[in-house]
Design a protein around this motif. Structure first.
Motif, PDB file in Angstrom:
ATOM      1  N   LYS A   9     -57.182 -97.498   5.013  1.00  0.00           N
ATOM      2  CA  LYS A   9     -57.812 -96.223   5.317  1.00  0.00           C
ATOM      3  C   LYS A   9     -59.113 -96.098   4.527  1.00  0.00           C
ATOM      4  N   GLY A  10     -60.171 -95.695   5.195  1.00  0.00           N
ATOM      5  CA  GLY A  10     -61.452 -95.533   4.530  1.00  0.00           C
ATOM      6  C   GLY A  10     -62.272 -96.800   4.455  1.00  0.00           C
ATOM      7  N   HIS A  11     -61.706 -97.938   4.859  1.00  0.00           N
ATOM      8  CA  HIS A  11     -62.437 -99.191   4.803  1.00  0.00           C
ATOM      9  C   HIS A  11     -63.094 -99.532   6.134  1.00  0.00           C
ATOM     10  N   THR A  12     -62.765 -98.792   7.163  1.00  0.00           N
ATOM     11  CA  THR A  12     -63.416 -99.026   8.442  1.00  0.00           C
ATOM     12  C   THR A  12     -64.626 -98.106   8.535  1.00  0.00           C
ATOM     13  N   MET A  13     -65.618 -98.564   9.258  1.00  0.00           N
ATOM     14  CA  MET A  13     -66.841 -97.783   9.395  1.00  0.00           C
ATOM     15  C   MET A  13     -66.690 -96.776  10.529  1.00  0.00           C
ATOM     16  N   PRO A  14     -67.330 -95.627  10.395  1.00  0.00           N
ATOM     17  CA  PRO A  14     -67.317 -94.655  11.496  1.00  0.00           C
ATOM     18  C   PRO A  14     -67.963 -95.270  12.732  1.00  0.00           C
ATOM     19  N   GLU A  15     -67.636 -94.758  13.900  1.00  0.00           N
ATOM     20  CA  GLU A  15     -68.167 -95.331  15.139  1.00  0.00           C
ATOM     21  C   GLU A  15     -69.686 -95.194  15.248  1.00  0.00           C
ATOM     22  N   GLU A  16     -70.285 -94.273  14.505  1.00  0.00           N
ATOM     23  CA  GLU A  16     -71.741 -94.097  14.526  1.00  0.00           C
ATOM     24  C   GLU A  16     -72.474 -95.207  13.774  1.00  0.00           C
TER      25      GLU A  16
END
Length: 114
Positions: A9-16
Motif C-alpha cells: 500500500k502506498g508503493h503504487t503510483m496514482p493513475e495520474e
C-alpha cells in the motif's frame, strides 16, 4: 484487503503519474514547450540538468508547493530528480495538489547522462 495489497500500500503510483524511460521521456519533452521541473537541490541542479528545466527543490516544504502555483495543473508536467525516489514522492504530492498528468523520469537524471 489482501496481505500483498497491505504490504505494498502506498508503493503504487496514482493513475495520474506515468514513469517513462529515458528515450520516451526525451521524446516527450522534445515536442515543444513543456513544463519541466528538476526537483533536486540547487547544488545538484547547478552540477548539471536537462536543458529548459526549472529547479524546485522537493525538500523546501511549503516553498515547494507555492513554487508550483505558476504551473498549469491541467497541462502535462515532467519532473525528475537524481535517482527517481524524490521525484516519485514529488509526483504523489503534485497529484494531491491537483495536477492531472505527471511524468517522471525512470532512474532520474543519472540515467539521462549515460
Amino acid at each position: 484487503m489482501s496481505l500483498l495489497s497491505f504490504l505494498f500500500k502506498g508503493h503504487t503510483m496514482p493513475e495520474e503519474v506515468q514513469v517513462l524511460d529515458r528515450e520516451d521521456y526525451k521524446q516527450a519533452i522534445s515536442k515543444g514547450k513543456v513544463q519541466l521541473v528538476d526537483v533536486r537541490t540547487r547544488a545538484e541542479f547547478m552540477s548539471g540538468h536537462i536543458k529548459g528545466a526549472s529547479n524546485i527543490d522537493f525538500f523546501q516544504g511549503s516553498a515547494f508547493e507555492s513554487a508550483f502555483s505558476r504551473f498549469k495543473r491541467d497541462k502535462p508536467l515532467f519532473i525528475y530528480c537524481q535517482s527517481g525516489n524524490r521525484s516519485q514522492r514529488a509526483a504523489r504530492k503534485l497529484v494531491d495538489m491537483g495536477f492531472k498528468e505527471v511524468y517522471d523520469l525512470k532512474g532520474g537524471y543519472r540515467t539521462w547522462t549515460y
